[in-house]
Design an enzyme around this catalytic site. Structure first.
Site, PDB file in Angstrom:
ATOM      1  N   CYS A 125       0.464   2.576   6.409  1.00 27.49           N
ATOM      2  CA  CYS A 125       0.881   1.202   6.683  1.00 27.49           C
ATOM      3  C   CYS A 125       0.870   0.430   5.373  1.00 27.49           C
ATOM      4  O   CYS A 125       0.311   0.872   4.375  1.00 27.49           O
ATOM      5  CB  CYS A 125      -0.050   0.537   7.681  1.00 27.49           C
ATOM      6  SG  CYS A 125      -1.763   0.400   7.085  1.00 27.49           S
ATOM      7  N   CYS A 147       0.796  -1.227   0.000  1.00 33.54           N
ATOM      8  CA  CYS A 147       0.000   0.000   0.000  1.00 33.54           C
ATOM      9  C   CYS A 147       0.829   1.279   0.000  1.00 33.54           C
ATOM     10  O   CYS A 147       0.265   2.371  -0.068  1.00 33.54           O
ATOM     11  CB  CYS A 147      -0.942   0.004   1.201  1.00 33.54           C
ATOM     12  SG  CYS A 147      -2.088  -1.391   1.207  1.00 33.54           S
TER      13      CYS A 147
END
Length: 473
Positions: free
Chosen positions: A457, A137
Site C-alpha cells: 500500500c 511507500c
C-alpha cells in the site's frame, strides 16, 4: 500466540475456508522454517515477443531505527552505500549499467535527484543517466517497474533500481510568511527596503513547519487512517499485537538463521560497521498491551508496537534482460513478471492497495491465489495487513467496492511474510519495495516454489502488486 490470533480471526465474518484452513494453522516460528521442498512444475509466465526481465541480485544496507547509526548522514550516503554493496556483490562493471532509477519520499532539497548524486558517489560514469521517482511507500516499486519498462522496450539492457529514506534528518521549513519575507528581502536593493521588510517580521513567523506523515488531501496521518481501517474491519487490539509479535518473532528467526541474504554491511564514517537490522525486537503480549494508543486517543488500537517504525535505509537491485544476464555469465534469481498499480479513495481506503491490486495482477498473469507459493506484503501497520486480508476474503467487499463478482481469497499464513515484514525489519519509505521483491526470490529458492506475489500500500490511496517467478535452477 498462534491460537489467539487464529481464534480471533475465526470470529471475524470471513469464509469458513479461511477460518478452517489458513488461519487455523500454527504460527510458531519453527513451522515457518522447514527444509526446502522440491520445486513444483508450473507453466512459465514468459510471453512470446516480450523480453524476459530478470533480477540478477538485490541488496540493502541494514534498515535502522531513525536517530541511530545513520543519524549524521545524508540520503545519498545511504543510497551510495547500497549501490556500492550491489557492485561488490555482483562485480558488474559500472560502465555496463545503462540507467539508474531510485525511489524516495521525503527529499533532501540539496540532493533532490538522489539517484544521480548517489550514482556519482558510487563511482558510476557521469555519462550514466539517473533519475529519482516518488510514489510514497511504493517508490522503489516504481523504480523497479520503470527499469522493467525500459528493458522491455529495448531502450536498455541493464538497469539499477533502488530506493532510499533517511527519517533521521527530514527537512523542516520556515513558515510560509517567513519564507516569503526572506525571498523578498533577498531581492531588496536598498538598506531602507531591507529594514522595512525586517520590521514586518512577527514572532509567529519563526514557528517552523514540521513534517508529518499525513495526507495532503485529507490532513489525516496514516496512523489515524490505520486506526479507522482496523475499526471498520473489526480488527481488535489483541489481533494487531499478536500479528506484530509474529512479525518480530519470524524476523528474529530469519536473522539468526542467516536467511536475510540481501543485507550488506555498511561502514558508517566515524562509527562501527553496521551488519544487521536493529528494529527486530520480539516482545511479549503483556509488554505490548501496556502501550497507549498512538493516534486515536484514548480508544484507538494502533500503537507503537503494532506499527512500522520510522526507519533509515537504502536498497539497490540489478535488473537485466535475460539475454544480457546470460551473456555476462550471471545466473538470475528471478523473472519480474506482470505488475499493476491501483488507486483508491485516499481517506477511507488509504491502505487497501494490496486488496485491490492482488486480484488484478493474478488475472493479468492468468494465475489464481493457490498458484502463489510465497507472499510478501508490506506491513505498514498490523491492522492494515489484517484488514487487507479480510477484505480479500470478503465477497461483500469484492462486490460492493471492487466491482467483482466474488472474492479473490486470502493467503495462507504459512506462505505469508514468513521471514518477517516491515513491522519488524523496518520501513524506509522509498526502499521497501526492493526488499519485498528480493525476499520473495530468496524464499522461492529456499522453499521450492515458483511464483511469488509482492504487494504494498502507499500514501495517497495507491498500491502495487507484482508477480515474481523463480528462475529455473
Amino acid at each position: 500466540m498462534s491460537s489467539m490470533l487464529s481464534s480471533a480471526l475465526r470470529n471475524l465474518p470471513v469464509s469458513s475456508a479461511w477460518a478452517a484452513g489458513a488461519l487455523a494453522r500454527s504460527l510458531s516460528c519453527s513451522s515457518q522454517f522447514q527444509a526446502a521442498v522440491q520445486p513444483k512444475s508450473k507453466k512459465t509466465l514468459g510471453k512470446t515477443g516480450v523480453k524476459n526481465v530478470v533480477v540478477v541480485e538485490g541488496v540493502r544496507i541494514p534498515f535502522l531505527q531513525s536517530g541511530t547509526s545513520y543519524a549524521d548522514l545524508m540520503p545519498h550516503d545511504l543510497a551510495r552505500a547500497a549501490l556500492q554493496g550491489l557492485l561488490t556483490r555482483t562485480s558488474v562493471p559500472r560502465d555496463v549499467v545503462d540507467y539508474i532509477v531510485y525511489g524516495t519520499v521525503i527529499q533532501e532539497v540539496k540532493t533532490s535527484n538522489v539517484a544521480r548524486e548517489a550514482a556519482l558517489g558510487a563511482g558510476f560514469s557521469d555519462k550514466t543517466p539517473a533519475h529519482t521517482v516518488t510514489m510514497a511507500c511504493i517508490s522503489s516499486n516504481q523504480a523497479m517497474t520503470t527499469g522493467v519498462g525500459m528493458i522491455a522496450a529495448g531502450q536498455c539492457d541493464v538497469v539499477v533500481a533502488g530506493g532510499v529514506e533517511l527519517m533521521s534528518d527530514v527537512p523542516i521549513r520556515h513558515s510560509r510568511k517567513m519564507r516569503k519575507t526572506m525571498l523578498t528581502l533577498n531581492r531588496a536593493k536598498t538598506l531602507g527596503q531591507k529594514l522595512s521588510l525586517i520590521s514586518k517580521i512577527r514572532p509567529d513567523y519563526f514557528a517552523p513547519e514540521l513534517p508529518a506523515v499525513a495526507e495532503f488531501s485529507t490532513s489525516e496521518t496514516m496512523g489515524h487512517s490505520a486506526d479507522r481501517l482496523a475499526a471498520a474491519f473489526g480488527i481488535s487490539r489483541l489481533e494487531q499485537d499478536e500479528y506484530a509479535l509474529r512479525s518480530h518473532s519470524l524476523a528474529k528467526k530469519a536473522q539468526d538463521e542467516g536467511l536475510l541474504q540481501d543485507v550488506v554491511p555498511f561502514k558508517v564514517p566515524g562509527k562501527d560497521t553496521v551488519t544487521k537490522d536493529n528494529g527486530i525486537r520480539p516482545s511479549s503480549m503483556e509488554q505490548m498491551g501496556k502501550l497507549k494508543p498512538a493516534f486515536v486517543k484514548p480508544y484507538g488500537t494502533v500503537t507503537a508496537a503494532n506499527s512500522s517504525f520510522l526507519t533509515d535505509g537504502a536498497s539497490a537491485m540489478l535488473i537485466m534482460s535475460e539475454e544480457k544476464a546470460l551473456a555476462m555469465g550471471y545466473k538470475p534469481k528471478a523473472y519480474l513478471r506482470d505488475f499493476v498499480y491501483v488507486s483508491q479513495d485516499p481517506k477511507d481506503q488509504l491502505l487497501l492497495g494490496p486488496a485491490y491490486a492482488t486480484p488484478k495482477v493474478l488475472e493479468k498473469a492468468g494465475l489464481t491465489l493457490s498458484d502463489i507459493d510465497v507472499f510478501e506484503f508490506h506491513e505498514a501497520f498490523a491492522g492494515q495487513i489484517l484488514a487487507n486480508l479480510k477484505a480479500m476474503d470478503s465477497d461483500w467487499f469484492a462486490q460492493n467496492y471492487m466491482g467483482r463478482k466474488s472474492k479473490v481469497g486470502a493467503p495462507a499464513l504459512d506462505k505469508f511474510n514468513t521471514w518477517g515484514g516491515s513491522l519488524s525489519l523496518g520501513h524506509p519509505f522509498g526502499a521497501t519495495g526492493c526488499r519485498l521483491v528480493i525476499t520473495a526470490a530468496h524464499r522461492l529458492k529456499k522453499e521450492g516454489g515458483q511464483y511469488g506475489l509482492v504487494a504494498a500500500c502507499a500514501a495517497g490511496g495507491q498500491g502495487h502488486a507484482m508477480i515474481v517467478e523463480l528462475y529455473p535452477q
